[in-house]
Design a protein around this motif. Structure first.
Motif, PDB file in Angstrom:
ATOM      1  N   VAL A  61       0.844  -1.200   0.000  1.00  0.00           N
ATOM      2  CA  VAL A  61       0.000   0.000   0.000  1.00  0.00           C
ATOM      3  C   VAL A  61       0.883   1.256   0.000  1.00  0.00           C
ATOM      4  O   VAL A  61       0.629   2.221  -0.728  1.00  0.00           O
ATOM      5  CB  VAL A  61      -0.964  -0.005   1.216  1.00  0.00           C
ATOM      6  N   PHE A  62       1.941   1.229   0.798  1.00  0.00           N
ATOM      7  CA  PHE A  62       2.890   2.346   0.854  1.00  0.00           C
ATOM      8  C   PHE A  62       3.540   2.575  -0.516  1.00  0.00           C
ATOM      9  O   PHE A  62       3.597   3.706  -1.001  1.00  0.00           O
ATOM     10  CB  PHE A  62       3.949   2.047   1.925  1.00  0.00           C
ATOM     11  N   LEU A  63       4.035   1.525  -1.146  1.00  0.00           N
ATOM     12  CA  LEU A  63       4.680   1.657  -2.455  1.00  0.00           C
ATOM     13  C   LEU A  63       3.700   2.154  -3.519  1.00  0.00           C
ATOM     14  O   LEU A  63       4.063   2.999  -4.351  1.00  0.00           O
ATOM     15  CB  LEU A  63       5.302   0.325  -2.878  1.00  0.00           C
ATOM     16  N   ASP A  64       2.462   1.667  -3.481  1.00  0.00           N
ATOM     17  CA  ASP A  64       1.440   2.161  -4.417  1.00  0.00           C
ATOM     18  C   ASP A  64       1.166   3.642  -4.187  1.00  0.00           C
ATOM     19  O   ASP A  64       1.024   4.413  -5.143  1.00  0.00           O
ATOM     20  CB  ASP A  64       0.142   1.366  -4.274  1.00  0.00           C
ATOM     21  N   GLY A  65       1.081   4.037  -2.931  1.00  0.00           N
ATOM     22  CA  GLY A  65       0.851   5.443  -2.608  1.00  0.00           C
ATOM     23  C   GLY A  65       1.989   6.323  -3.083  1.00  0.00           C
ATOM     24  O   GLY A  65       1.773   7.438  -3.574  1.00  0.00           O
ATOM     25  N   PHE A  66       3.214   5.825  -2.940  1.00  0.00           N
ATOM     26  CA  PHE A  66       4.393   6.565  -3.398  1.00  0.00           C
ATOM     27  C   PHE A  66       4.329   6.779  -4.908  1.00  0.00           C
ATOM     28  O   PHE A  66       4.546   7.891  -5.397  1.00  0.00           O
ATOM     29  CB  PHE A  66       5.664   5.802  -3.009  1.00  0.00           C
ATOM     30  N   GLN A  67       3.997   5.728  -5.643  1.00  0.00           N
ATOM     31  CA  GLN A  67       3.910   5.852  -7.093  1.00  0.00           C
ATOM     32  C   GLN A  67       2.796   6.824  -7.495  1.00  0.00           C
ATOM     33  O   GLN A  67       2.987   7.659  -8.387  1.00  0.00           O
ATOM     34  CB  GLN A  67       3.679   4.490  -7.733  1.00  0.00           C
ATOM     35  N   PHE A  69       1.653   9.308  -5.729  1.00  0.00           N
ATOM     36  CA  PHE A  69       2.134  10.646  -5.370  1.00  0.00           C
ATOM     37  C   PHE A  69       3.056  11.180  -6.460  1.00  0.00           C
ATOM     38  O   PHE A  69       2.920  12.327  -6.896  1.00  0.00           O
ATOM     39  CB  PHE A  69       2.865  10.587  -4.022  1.00  0.00           C
ATOM     40  N   LEU A  70       4.009  10.357  -6.905  1.00  0.00           N
ATOM     41  CA  LEU A  70       4.962  10.813  -7.927  1.00  0.00           C
ATOM     42  C   LEU A  70       4.293  11.051  -9.272  1.00  0.00           C
ATOM     43  O   LEU A  70       4.634  12.009  -9.964  1.00  0.00           O
ATOM     44  CB  LEU A  70       6.084   9.796  -8.083  1.00  0.00           C
ATOM     45  N   ARG A  71       3.352  10.194  -9.643  1.00  0.00           N
ATOM     46  CA  ARG A  71       2.665  10.383 -10.935  1.00  0.00           C
ATOM     47  C   ARG A  71       1.984  11.740 -11.007  1.00  0.00           C
ATOM     48  O   ARG A  71       1.968  12.377 -12.055  1.00  0.00           O
ATOM     49  CB  ARG A  71       1.632   9.286 -11.150  1.00  0.00           C
ATOM     50  N   ALA A  72       1.412  12.165  -9.897  1.00  0.00           N
ATOM     51  CA  ALA A  72       0.711  13.453  -9.864  1.00  0.00           C
ATOM     52  C   ALA A  72       1.690  14.623  -9.971  1.00  0.00           C
ATOM     53  O   ALA A  72       1.277  15.742 -10.264  1.00  0.00           O
ATOM     54  CB  ALA A  72      -0.107  13.572  -8.580  1.00  0.00           C
ATOM     55  N   ARG A  73       2.977  14.371  -9.753  1.00  0.00           N
ATOM     56  CA  ARG A  73       3.983  15.432  -9.781  1.00  0.00           C
ATOM     57  C   ARG A  73       5.080  15.167 -10.812  1.00  0.00           C
ATOM     58  O   ARG A  73       6.161  15.728 -10.728  1.00  0.00           O
ATOM     59  CB  ARG A  73       4.610  15.562  -8.384  1.00  0.00           C
ATOM     60  N   ARG A  74       4.765  14.349 -11.772  1.00  0.00           N
ATOM     61  CA  ARG A  74       5.791  13.902 -12.722  1.00  0.00           C
ATOM     62  C   ARG A  74       6.493  15.058 -13.434  1.00  0.00           C
ATOM     63  O   ARG A  74       7.650  14.943 -13.775  1.00  0.00           O
ATOM     64  CB  ARG A  74       5.120  12.907 -13.659  1.00  0.00           C
ATOM     65  N   HIS A  75       5.837  16.178 -13.628  1.00  0.00           N
ATOM     66  CA  HIS A  75       6.446  17.303 -14.338  1.00  0.00           C
ATOM     67  C   HIS A  75       6.885  18.418 -13.390  1.00  0.00           C
ATOM     68  O   HIS A  75       7.307  19.476 -13.845  1.00  0.00           O
ATOM     69  CB  HIS A  75       5.475  17.845 -15.393  1.00  0.00           C
ATOM     70  N   ASP A  76       6.804  18.173 -12.119  1.00  0.00           N
ATOM     71  CA  ASP A  76       7.180  19.161 -11.104  1.00  0.00           C
ATOM     72  C   ASP A  76       8.672  19.042 -10.801  1.00  0.00           C
ATOM     73  O   ASP A  76       9.133  17.979 -10.393  1.00  0.00           O
ATOM     74  CB  ASP A  76       6.355  18.904  -9.827  1.00  0.00           C
ATOM     75  N   PRO A  77       9.443  20.109 -10.989  1.00  0.00           N
ATOM     76  CA  PRO A  77      10.879  20.029 -10.710  1.00  0.00           C
ATOM     77  C   PRO A  77      11.186  19.750  -9.226  1.00  0.00           C
ATOM     78  O   PRO A  77      12.259  19.271  -8.898  1.00  0.00           O
ATOM     79  CB  PRO A  77      11.428  21.389 -11.126  1.00  0.00           C
ATOM     80  N   ALA A  78      10.228  20.019  -8.368  1.00  0.00           N
ATOM     81  CA  ALA A  78      10.438  19.780  -6.932  1.00  0.00           C
ATOM     82  C   ALA A  78       9.849  18.441  -6.489  1.00  0.00           C
ATOM     83  O   ALA A  78       9.657  18.213  -5.293  1.00  0.00           O
ATOM     84  CB  ALA A  78       9.822  20.927  -6.132  1.00  0.00           C
ATOM     85  N   ALA A  79       9.581  17.550  -7.424  1.00  0.00           N
ATOM     86  CA  ALA A  79       8.921  16.278  -7.107  1.00  0.00           C
ATOM     87  C   ALA A  79       9.723  15.442  -6.112  1.00  0.00           C
ATOM     88  O   ALA A  79       9.147  14.861  -5.191  1.00  0.00           O
ATOM     89  CB  ALA A  79       8.660  15.486  -8.374  1.00  0.00           C
ATOM     90  N   LEU A  80      11.035  15.378  -6.276  1.00  0.00           N
ATOM     91  CA  LEU A  80      11.831  14.557  -5.353  1.00  0.00           C
ATOM     92  C   LEU A  80      11.842  15.134  -3.947  1.00  0.00           C
ATOM     93  O   LEU A  80      11.779  14.395  -2.970  1.00  0.00           O
ATOM     94  CB  LEU A  80      13.255  14.376  -5.866  1.00  0.00           C
ATOM     95  N   SER A  81      11.899  16.425  -3.852  1.00  0.00           N
ATOM     96  CA  SER A  81      11.837  17.063  -2.538  1.00  0.00           C
ATOM     97  C   SER A  81      10.495  16.761  -1.876  1.00  0.00           C
ATOM     98  O   SER A  81      10.428  16.398  -0.697  1.00  0.00           O
ATOM     99  CB  SER A  81      12.033  18.571  -2.680  1.00  0.00           C
ATOM    100  N   ALA A  82       9.433  16.886  -2.640  1.00  0.00           N
ATOM    101  CA  ALA A  82       8.100  16.586  -2.114  1.00  0.00           C
ATOM    102  C   ALA A  82       7.978  15.106  -1.755  1.00  0.00           C
ATOM    103  O   ALA A  82       7.351  14.747  -0.756  1.00  0.00           O
ATOM    104  CB  ALA A  82       7.033  16.982  -3.137  1.00  0.00           C
ATOM    105  N   ALA A  83       8.597  14.240  -2.555  1.00  0.00           N
ATOM    106  CA  ALA A  83       8.543  12.802  -2.290  1.00  0.00           C
ATOM    107  C   ALA A  83       9.239  12.461  -0.976  1.00  0.00           C
ATOM    108  O   ALA A  83       8.786  11.571  -0.243  1.00  0.00           O
ATOM    109  CB  ALA A  83       9.185  12.028  -3.443  1.00  0.00           C
ATOM    110  N   THR A  84      10.308  13.165  -0.663  1.00  0.00           N
ATOM    111  CA  THR A  84      11.003  12.947   0.607  1.00  0.00           C
ATOM    112  C   THR A  84      10.042  13.202   1.763  1.00  0.00           C
ATOM    113  O   THR A  84       9.934  12.392   2.688  1.00  0.00           O
ATOM    114  CB  THR A  84      12.238  13.869   0.711  1.00  0.00           C
ATOM    115  N   GLY A  85       9.332  14.300   1.704  1.00  0.00           N
ATOM    116  CA  GLY A  85       8.354  14.624   2.741  1.00  0.00           C
ATOM    117  C   GLY A  85       7.227  13.617   2.787  1.00  0.00           C
ATOM    118  O   GLY A  85       6.767  13.235   3.870  1.00  0.00           O
ATOM    119  N   TRP A  86       6.783  13.149   1.620  1.00  0.00           N
ATOM    120  CA  TRP A  86       5.693  12.160   1.583  1.00  0.00           C
ATOM    121  C   TRP A  86       6.122  10.869   2.265  1.00  0.00           C
ATOM    122  O   TRP A  86       5.366  10.290   3.045  1.00  0.00           O
ATOM    123  CB  TRP A  86       5.266  11.880   0.139  1.00  0.00           C
TER     124      TRP A  86
END
Length: 167
Positions: A61-67, A69-86
């Motif tokens: 469930v965690f891994l699905d949620g992570f994916q 989350f990233l899909r919704a931010r795929r074009h965001d240059p700050a996606a990795l920073s946001a992913a760290t917080g997620w």
């Protein structure tokens, strides 16, 4: 409507959030899921089987949620920073995931089969696939750095800010 298995896993997850795993009783999990104890045993075999399935389910469930989350931010240059917080928020909200990411073999939680390094690899592969870059070494390194930074926050949380003088 969830299957009996899903209901049992959800009931077990709720139980382990309230009480240590060793004192969670199978009959309580079955009752909370609205199924018989026999159904629980047919589905998982024993408490160890339920614990393993719970750890695997919560991690999936965690891994699905992570994916997601990233899909919704795929074009965001700050996606990795946001992913760290997620990652940090998601792990703090789920003790089973937190233990899996940090390698904690806590007596109050069911054991997990995946090593933290395996989860790091899965998170990194997901990030690289989702954000693009494929075989781009810089993207892969940036993804791994973001994931490891999140885990470091779980292992050694930042100290609380000191109270302001005169406050």
């Amino acid at each position: 409507m969830p299957t009996a298995r899903e209901s049992l896993l959800n009931a077990a997850a709720q139980a382990v959030e309230r009480r240590p795993w060793p004192v969670v009783r199978m009959i309580e999990v079955a009752a909370a899921a609205g199924v018989s104890r026999q159904t629980l045993y047919n589905e998982f075999g024993d408490k160890a089987g339920l614990g393993s399935a719970l750890a695997e389910h919560r991690t999936a469930v965690f891994l699905d949620g992570f994916q997601t989350f990233l899909r919704a931010r795929r074009h965001d240059p700050a996606a990795l920073s946001a992913a760290t917080g997620w990652i940090v928020r998601a792990a703090l909200a789920d003790r089973v995931v937190h233990a899996a990411l940090t390698g904690c073999r806590c007596a109050g939680l069911p054991p997990h089969a995946r090593a933290p390094g395996q989860l790091v690899g899965e998170l990194c592969a997901c990030a690289v696939r989702t954000l693009g870059g494929g075989a781009d070494l810089d993207t892969a390194r940036a993804c791994e750095t973001a994931v490891r930074l999140a885990i470091s926050h779980l292992v050694a949380p930042p100290a609380a800010a000191p109270a302001a003088a005169g406050a």
